[in-house]
Design a protein around this motif. Structure first.
Motif, PDB file in Angstrom:
ATOM      1  N   ASP A  20     -32.247 -19.859   1.386  1.00 41.97           N
ATOM      2  CA  ASP A  20     -32.303 -20.941   0.158  1.00 41.97           C
ATOM      3  C   ASP A  20     -31.288 -21.261  -0.322  1.00 41.97           C
ATOM      4  O   ASP A  20     -30.512 -22.107  -0.721  1.00 41.97           O
ATOM      5  CB  ASP A  20     -33.224 -20.237  -1.052  1.00 41.97           C
ATOM      6  N   VAL A  21     -30.200 -20.286  -0.653  1.00 42.96           N
ATOM      7  CA  VAL A  21     -28.731 -20.561  -1.152  1.00 42.96           C
ATOM      8  C   VAL A  21     -27.939 -21.405  -0.119  1.00 42.96           C
ATOM      9  O   VAL A  21     -27.282 -22.438  -0.535  1.00 42.96           O
ATOM     10  CB  VAL A  21     -28.224 -19.071  -1.409  1.00 42.96           C
ATOM     11  N   ALA A  22     -28.190 -21.030   1.137  1.00 41.63           N
ATOM     12  CA  ALA A  22     -27.432 -21.871   2.171  1.00 41.63           C
ATOM     13  C   ALA A  22     -27.829 -23.282   2.285  1.00 41.63           C
ATOM     14  O   ALA A  22     -26.840 -24.246   2.296  1.00 41.63           O
ATOM     15  CB  ALA A  22     -27.529 -20.975   3.888  1.00 41.63           C
ATOM     16  N   LEU A  23     -29.140 -23.533   2.190  1.00 38.87           N
ATOM     17  CA  LEU A  23     -29.690 -24.997   2.167  1.00 38.87           C
ATOM     18  C   LEU A  23     -29.180 -25.713   1.032  1.00 38.87           C
ATOM     19  O   LEU A  23     -28.586 -26.773   1.072  1.00 38.87           O
ATOM     20  CB  LEU A  23     -31.312 -24.801   2.180  1.00 38.87           C
ATOM     21  N   ALA A  24     -29.049 -24.956  -0.239  1.00 39.91           N
ATOM     22  CA  ALA A  24     -28.623 -25.671  -1.402  1.00 39.91           C
ATOM     23  C   ALA A  24     -27.239 -25.846  -1.491  1.00 39.91           C
ATOM     24  O   ALA A  24     -26.892 -26.919  -2.036  1.00 39.91           O
ATOM     25  CB  ALA A  24     -29.240 -24.811  -2.658  1.00 39.91           C
ATOM     26  N   ALA A  25     -26.580 -24.989  -0.816  1.00 47.15           N
ATOM     27  CA  ALA A  25     -24.950 -25.218  -0.793  1.00 47.15           C
ATOM     28  C   ALA A  25     -24.524 -26.304   0.307  1.00 47.15           C
ATOM     29  O   ALA A  25     -23.480 -26.483   0.215  1.00 47.15           O
ATOM     30  CB  ALA A  25     -24.612 -23.669  -0.731  1.00 47.15           C
ATOM     31  N   GLY A  26     -25.411 -26.085   1.226  1.00 50.37           N
ATOM     32  CA  GLY A  26     -24.954 -27.059   2.581  1.00 50.37           C
ATOM     33  C   GLY A  26     -24.195 -26.209   3.273  1.00 50.37           C
ATOM     34  O   GLY A  26     -23.211 -27.016   4.180  1.00 50.37           O
ATOM     35  N   VAL A  27     -24.227 -24.981   3.363  1.00 48.64           N
ATOM     36  CA  VAL A  27     -23.432 -24.244   4.339  1.00 48.64           C
ATOM     37  C   VAL A  27     -24.215 -23.292   4.952  1.00 48.64           C
ATOM     38  O   VAL A  27     -25.361 -23.110   4.870  1.00 48.64           O
ATOM     39  CB  VAL A  27     -22.328 -23.314   3.587  1.00 48.64           C
ATOM     40  N   SER A  28     -23.692 -22.249   5.964  1.00 51.54           N
ATOM     41  CA  SER A  28     -24.278 -21.487   6.891  1.00 51.54           C
ATOM     42  C   SER A  28     -24.686 -20.102   6.027  1.00 51.54           C
ATOM     43  O   SER A  28     -24.123 -19.963   4.930  1.00 51.54           O
ATOM     44  CB  SER A  28     -23.540 -21.042   7.857  1.00 51.54           C
ATOM     45  N   THR A  29     -25.721 -19.396   6.579  1.00 49.49           N
ATOM     46  CA  THR A  29     -25.995 -18.027   5.695  1.00 49.49           C
ATOM     47  C   THR A  29     -24.822 -17.088   5.946  1.00 49.49           C
ATOM     48  O   THR A  29     -24.939 -16.425   5.008  1.00 49.49           O
ATOM     49  CB  THR A  29     -27.353 -17.426   6.429  1.00 49.49           C
ATOM     50  N   ALA A  30     -24.202 -17.104   7.120  1.00 49.34           N
ATOM     51  CA  ALA A  30     -23.132 -16.351   6.991  1.00 49.34           C
ATOM     52  C   ALA A  30     -21.993 -16.497   6.251  1.00 49.34           C
ATOM     53  O   ALA A  30     -21.423 -15.694   5.645  1.00 49.34           O
ATOM     54  CB  ALA A  30     -22.558 -16.642   8.689  1.00 49.34           C
ATOM     55  N   THR A  31     -21.786 -17.945   5.644  1.00 50.85           N
ATOM     56  CA  THR A  31     -20.765 -18.285   4.789  1.00 50.85           C
ATOM     57  C   THR A  31     -21.171 -17.810   3.335  1.00 50.85           C
ATOM     58  O   THR A  31     -20.472 -17.171   2.300  1.00 50.85           O
ATOM     59  CB  THR A  31     -20.653 -19.769   4.747  1.00 50.85           C
ATOM     60  N   VAL A  32     -22.531 -17.853   3.043  1.00 53.14           N
ATOM     61  CA  VAL A  32     -23.039 -17.402   1.765  1.00 53.14           C
ATOM     62  C   VAL A  32     -22.769 -15.935   1.910  1.00 53.14           C
ATOM     63  O   VAL A  32     -22.638 -15.343   0.633  1.00 53.14           O
ATOM     64  CB  VAL A  32     -24.741 -17.828   1.862  1.00 53.14           C
ATOM     65  N   SER A  33     -23.163 -15.229   2.759  1.00 54.58           N
ATOM     66  CA  SER A  33     -23.180 -13.783   2.908  1.00 54.58           C
ATOM     67  C   SER A  33     -21.560 -13.248   2.527  1.00 54.58           C
ATOM     68  O   SER A  33     -21.565 -12.501   1.645  1.00 54.58           O
ATOM     69  CB  SER A  33     -23.809 -13.175   4.218  1.00 54.58           C
TER      70      SER A  33
END
Length: 373
Positions: A20-33
Motif C-alpha cells: 500500500d505504501v509503495a503504491l501511494a509513493a510510486g516506488v517499489s516495495t524494496a525501496t519502501v523497505s
C-alpha cells in the motif's frame, strides 16, 4: 475507505501493508523497505516522501515501533534446522560474538529438526516486523522463500554449504572431502567405506551430495572401485555413526580397512562402536572425519578442520556492514579447511604400496596426546 496522504488526516488504517505504501509513493516495495528501515541507497527526498506516506497510512515497519526515522530493530535473525548439534551451536556462538560487539541482538528461529515450521517462520511477521537481516545455517531457501524475501530487500547470507540464489559462506565441501579420501589412499588403503549424510531431506542441503561425489571421484581417479555394500548413511550424529558401524560390520565377507565419515560426530560413533566390537583403530580400521569437533583432539581423530564460528562471525559482519551502508558487503566466500592428522589413521596391516598420484595434500600433524598401551 480511500487512502490519503493529507497529513491533516493521520491516524492509520488497519491492515496497511508495504505494498500500500509503495503504491501511494510510486516506488517499489524494496525501496519502501529500505527507507522505513533506515537502510542506505535511498535518496533523502525519496526517504522523506516515503516516511510521510507511511506515517499517514499508519504503516509501522518494526514490531519494536522504534520510529519511522530508522525502522531498525537492531536484531539479526538466525534460521537454523537444529541448535543442539556442534556445527550449529558453534555458528550461533560466532554470530553472537560479532552481534554483541556491534550492539545488536540475535533472534533465533529454530526449525527443530526437519522443516515442519518453515511456513510459520517465513510469515510476514518474521521478515517484516522482527529483524533487520537474516542469516541461514546449512540449508537452502526454496525459490518461493527467496521470492518472499526479495520485495522487502532483507539482507541475507547462508553459512555452511553452497546455496543457489543466495550469497553463502562455507568451506569447499568437495575439496574437503577429497582431501580426506586422498589421505586414506595415500596411506595405502584401497578398501574404503563411506559414511555420508542423508541427502534426501526437506532442508535442500547440498553438503551430503557434494561429499559423496568427492568420494566417488577420488576413488575413481585412483583406480579404486566403490563398494555399494560399504555405502552407509547417517544424520551427522554420534548415534548414527554407531548404527552405521553395526550395519557395516554385520555384513558377510571381508570388511574395509578404512572409513571416510562425512562428519566428526559420525566418526566418533564409528570409533566408539568399533572399540566395543573389538575392532582396533587404527590397526584394524582407519577412521577420518570432517569438522575438527571440540572432542576430536581428545579422541585423537584425524579430520579435516573447519571453523563454523569464524564463518558465522564473518557472515554476520557482512550483514551488519551492509546495514551500515557499505554496499556489496554481503558476498559468497569460501572459508579455509585443513587436514589434521592424528592417531586414528595409519597404513593398512597389509602394508600395500602407496599408489601413484594418491599422495595426500598439505597437512598439519599433531602429536598423539592419548595414552597408548
Amino acid at each position: 475507505m480511500a487512502k490519503t496522504t493529507d497529513r491533516s488526516q493521520r491516524g492509520g488504517h488497519a491492515g496497511v501493508s508495504i505494498e500500500d505504501v509503495a503504491l501511494a509513493a510510486g516506488v517499489s516495495t524494496a525501496t519502501v523497505s529500505r527507507a522505513v528501515r533506515g537502510l542506505p541507497r535511498v535518496s533523502p527526498a525519496t526517504r522523506e516522501k516515503i516516511l510521510g506516506i507511511a506515517e499517514d497510512l499508519g504503516y509501522v515497519a518494526s514490531s519494536s515501533a522504534s520510529g519511522l526515522a530508522t525502522g531498525r530493530t537492531k536484531t539479526i535473525g538466525v534460521l537454523a534446522p537444529f541448535v543442539s548439534r556442534w556445527f550449529f551451536s558453534k555458528a550461533i556462538e560466532g554470530a553472537d560474538r560479532e552481534l554483541h560487539a556491534r550492539q545488536y541482538n540475535l533472534s533465533l528461529f529454530n526449525l527443530g529438526g526437519h522443516g515442519s515450521n518453515r511456513e510459520r517462520l517465513f510469515s510476514k511477521t518474521m521478515v517484516h516486523k522482527q529483524i533487520d537481516a537474516l542469516r541461514v545455517l546449512c540449508m537452502a531457501l526454496t525459490h518461493e522463500e527467496v521470492e518472499h524475501l526479495q520485495p522487502i530487500d532483507l539482507p541475507l547470507v547462508v553459512v555452511g554449504g553452497h546455496v543457489e540464489e543466495c550469497p553463502y559462506i562455507g568451506i569447499d565441501d568437495y575439496a574437503a572431502a577429497a582431501t580426506a579420501v586422498r589421505h586414506l589412499i595415500g596411506l595405502g588403503h584401497t578398501d574404503i567405506a563411506l559414511l555420508h549424510g542423508d541427502a534426501d531431506t526437506d532442508l535442500n542441503f547440498d553438503v551430503p551430495r557434494v561429499r559423496i561425489k568427492a568420494f566417488e571421484d577420488v576413488m575413481a581417479e585412483a583406480g579404486l572401485g566403490v563398494r555399494p555394500e560399504w555405502d552407509e548413511w547417517g544424520d551427522f550424529t554420534v548415534r548414527s555413526g554407531q548404527e552405521a558401524f553395526r550395519r557395516l560390520w554385520a555384513k558377510p565377507g571381508p570388511g574395509p580397512t578404512a572409513i571416510f565419515c562425512a562428519s566428526d560426530e559420525m566418526a566418533m560413533g564409528v570409533i566408539f562402536e568399533a572399540t566395543r566390537a573389538g575392532v582396533r583403530v587404527p590397526q584394524d580400521l582407519s577412521v577420518i572425519g570432517i569438522d575438527d569437533h571440540d572432542f576430536s583432539e581428545a579422541l585423537g581423530l584425524t579430520t579435516v578442520r573447519q571453523r563454523p564460528d569464524e564463518q558465522a562471525e564473518l557472515g554476520t559482519k557482512m550483514l551488519l556492514d551492509e546495514l551500515d551502508g557499505t554496499s556489496g558487503s554481503v558476498r559468497s566466500t569460501v572459508a579455509p579447511h585443513q587436514l589434521i592428522v592424528r592417531s586414528t589413521t595409519a597404513p593398512p596391516r597389509s602394508a600395500r604400496t602407496e599408489r601413484q598420484g594418491a599422495a595426500p595434500g598439505p597437512l598439519t600433524r599433531e602429536p598423539d596426546r592419548r595414552q597408548r598401551a
